[in-house]
Design a protein around this motif. Structure first.
Motif, short mmCIF file in Angstrom:
data_model
loop_
_atom_site.label_atom_id
_atom_site.label_comp_id
_atom_site.label_asym_id
_atom_site.label_seq_id
_atom_site.Cartn_x
_atom_site.Cartn_y
_atom_site.Cartn_z
N ALA A 1 0.79 -1.15 0.03
CA ALA A 1 0.13 0.17 0.07
C ALA A 1 0.89 1.20 -0.10
O ALA A 1 0.54 2.07 -0.78
N ALA A 2 2.07 1.12 0.72
CA ALA A 2 2.97 2.43 0.49
C ALA A 2 3.42 2.34 -0.74
O ALA A 2 3.44 3.91 -1.16
N PHE A 3 3.85 1.51 -1.22
CA PHE A 3 4.58 1.91 -2.80
C PHE A 3 3.47 2.22 -3.75
O PHE A 3 3.67 3.09 -4.53
N ALA A 4 2.24 1.83 -3.61
CA ALA A 4 1.09 2.29 -4.18
C ALA A 4 0.79 3.75 -4.05
O ALA A 4 0.45 4.45 -5.07
N GLU A 5 0.96 4.23 -2.79
CA GLU A 5 0.68 5.58 -2.36
C GLU A 5 1.59 6.43 -3.08
O GLU A 5 1.36 7.55 -3.78
N VAL A 6 2.90 6.04 -3.20
CA VAL A 6 3.87 6.90 -3.78
C VAL A 6 3.48 6.80 -5.51
O VAL A 6 3.84 7.86 -6.08
N MET A 7 3.13 5.80 -5.98
CA MET A 7 2.82 5.79 -7.55
C MET A 7 1.67 6.76 -7.53
O MET A 7 1.85 7.51 -8.61
N ARG A 8 0.74 6.94 -6.49
CA ARG A 8 -0.39 7.77 -6.90
C ARG A 8 -0.20 9.19 -6.77
O ARG A 8 -0.53 9.84 -7.81
N ILE A 9 0.72 9.63 -5.84
CA ILE A 9 0.92 11.05 -5.86
C ILE A 9 2.00 11.59 -6.90
O ILE A 9 2.01 12.67 -7.07
N LEU A 10 2.84 10.54 -7.46
CA LEU A 10 3.83 11.22 -8.42
C LEU A 10 2.87 11.59 -9.79
O LEU A 10 2.13 10.70 -10.16
N LYS A 11 3.67 12.45 -10.59
CA LYS A 11 3.09 12.94 -11.78
C LYS A 11 3.73 11.85 -12.76
O LYS A 11 4.72 10.97 -12.40
N PRO A 12 3.00 11.62 -13.88
CA PRO A 12 3.63 10.70 -14.88
C PRO A 12 5.04 11.11 -15.10
O PRO A 12 5.14 12.47 -15.42
N GLY A 13 5.92 10.28 -15.18
CA GLY A 13 7.26 10.65 -15.30
C GLY A 13 8.33 11.01 -14.00
O GLY A 13 9.40 11.17 -14.03
N GLY A 14 7.31 10.93 -13.09
CA GLY A 14 8.05 11.59 -11.63
C GLY A 14 9.02 10.31 -11.11
O GLY A 14 8.91 9.06 -11.66
N VAL A 15 9.71 10.89 -10.27
CA VAL A 15 11.04 9.95 -9.79
C VAL A 15 10.78 9.64 -8.29
O VAL A 15 10.37 10.55 -7.50
N PRO B 1 27.99 1.26 17.25
CA PRO B 1 29.15 2.29 16.88
C PRO B 1 29.90 1.47 15.69
O PRO B 1 30.58 2.10 14.89
N GLU B 2 30.19 0.27 15.62
CA GLU B 2 31.15 -0.29 14.58
C GLU B 2 30.58 0.07 13.46
O GLU B 2 31.43 -0.11 12.42
N VAL B 3 29.42 0.29 13.09
CA VAL B 3 28.66 0.10 11.63
C VAL B 3 27.76 1.69 11.53
O VAL B 3 27.79 1.80 10.38
N ARG B 4 27.71 2.22 12.77
CA ARG B 4 26.99 3.52 12.40
C ARG B 4 27.42 4.54 11.37
O ARG B 4 28.60 4.87 11.53
N ARG B 5 26.83 4.96 10.31
CA ARG B 5 27.13 5.68 9.26
C ARG B 5 27.84 5.04 8.19
O ARG B 5 28.39 5.66 7.41
N LYS B 6 28.19 3.89 8.41
CA LYS B 6 28.96 3.09 7.75
C LYS B 6 28.67 1.78 7.21
O LYS B 6 29.20 0.91 6.71
N THR B 7 27.09 1.59 7.21
CA THR B 7 26.64 0.53 6.60
C THR B 7 26.72 0.21 4.99
O THR B 7 26.67 1.46 4.57
N ASP B 8 26.22 -0.87 4.58
CA ASP B 8 26.23 -0.83 3.24
C ASP B 8 24.96 -0.42 2.67
O ASP B 8 23.82 -0.96 3.29
N ARG B 9 24.69 0.76 2.08
CA ARG B 9 23.43 1.47 1.57
C ARG B 9 23.20 1.33 0.16
O ARG B 9 24.07 1.62 -0.36
N PHE B 10 22.04 1.04 -0.26
CA PHE B 10 21.61 0.67 -1.73
C PHE B 10 21.10 2.09 -2.05
O PHE B 10 20.33 2.94 -1.03
N LEU B 11 21.10 2.54 -3.15
CA LEU B 11 20.37 3.88 -3.69
C LEU B 11 19.86 3.42 -4.91
O LEU B 11 20.67 3.31 -5.99
N TYR B 12 18.49 3.62 -4.95
CA TYR B 12 17.84 3.23 -6.33
C TYR B 12 17.08 4.48 -6.74
O TYR B 12 16.58 5.14 -5.95
N LYS B 13 16.72 4.52 -7.87
CA LYS B 13 16.20 5.67 -8.71
C LYS B 13 14.72 5.02 -9.59
O LYS B 13 15.26 4.26 -10.53
N PHE B 14 13.59 5.16 -9.16
CA PHE B 14 12.67 4.48 -10.09
C PHE B 14 11.62 5.53 -10.63
O PHE B 14 11.91 6.86 -10.30
N LYS B 15 10.97 5.32 -11.74
CA LYS B 15 10.28 6.24 -12.53
C LYS B 15 8.85 5.63 -12.61
O LYS B 15 8.70 4.60 -13.19
#
Length: 263
Positions: free
Chosen positions: A172-186, A246-260
């Motif tokens: 439902a959360a991902f569907a909400e993002v789809m709903r509020i985005l303009k066509p072609g939105g990121v 402390p051993e991983v804070r701010r140093k985790t493996d973070r993924f970054l995706y862009k959807f359209k």
């Protein structure tokens, strides 16, 4: 050699003008000097002296210049910032969209318990920012009204239940993002990676999520993968460690995706 010296002098002059505008803390002047280049605009907004000292201290590990260049926010855009937290990115998005744009600074209401007055302090003077409190699957924005939605360090919290209450259903959360985005939105998603194949419940224990789950939810909602950045990837991460250790804070493996959203 003379031609190259002339080019070098021009580049140095342009950089000097940019640094001067940034030093004076004039967002419009600094961003105008940066032109249309996403990386230059990101660097310009990071240099504004109005940013809190603690934000500057986080820059080295959070790499906001790379993240903002990846998002590529333009003047006049409407940006919905899901799970904005205390507003580290809100402070940067506000001048990037400018006076004709809008930033919606969103957090689930239960976050008030640890955010305190941080949100109220952050939005002082940010006239183009609207504060919203809601669950992830109930976003207060009109259909096809947003140019960009960001969810930074957040989707794992679909499985975090403060007080035993869910903050929203994933589909439902991902569907909400789809709903509020303009066509072609990121739609840009950044989060702490769990070991591939991990159950979604890691979101509520070690505060991580399998990147494959995010790709799956986005695809099922109808999004197309438009880009990926490895700027925050760290294969040396301890995936069993809670992100706050402390051993991983701010140093985790973070993924970054862009959807359209399809046009």
């Amino acid at each position: 050699m003379g031609r190259f010296r002339a080019i070098d002098a021009a580049l140095i002059g342009a950089m000097a003008a940019l640094l001067s505008a940034c030093a004076e803390g004039a967002p419009e002047d600094a961003l105008t000097a940066a032109g249309d280049d996403p990386a230059a605009r990101a660097q310009a907004v990071l240099s504004l002296h109005s940013r809190p000292v603690e934000d500057h201290a986080d820059d080295e590990l959070r790499k906001p210049a790379n993240v903002l260049a990846f998002i590529d926010v333009k003047p006049g855009m409407k940006v919905f910032e899901m799970e904005a937290g205390a507003g580290y990115y809100t402070e940067l998005l506000s001048p990037l969209v400018g006076p004709r744009g809008e930033v919606v600074m969103h957090n689930p209401e239960p976050f008030d318990a640890f955010l305190g007055d941080a949100v109220a302090k952050r939005v002082e003077g940010l006239d183009n920012v609207r504060v919203l409190k809601s669950d992830f699957d109930e976003l207060e924005a009109g259909d096809a009204s947003m140019d960009v939605v960001t969810w930074i360090l957040g989707p794992h919290d679909l499985y975090y239940e403060p007080g035993g209450e869910s903050l929203g259903d994933a589909d439902a959360a991902f569907a909400e993002v789809m709903r509020i985005l303009k066509p072609g939105g990121v739609f840009v998603v950044l989060d702490h990676a769990a070991t591939p194949g991990s159950p979604p419940s890691t979101g509520g224990t070690v505060h991580r999520i399998d990147p494959g789950l995010v790709l799956e939810w986005a695809s099922e909602a109808g999004f197309m993968l438009a880009g990926e950045s490895d700027v925050l990837r760290n294969p040396q991460d301890n995936y069993d460690a809670n992100i706050f250790e402390p051993e991983v804070r701010r140093k985790t493996d973070r993924f970054l995706y862009k959807f359209k959203k399809p046009e």
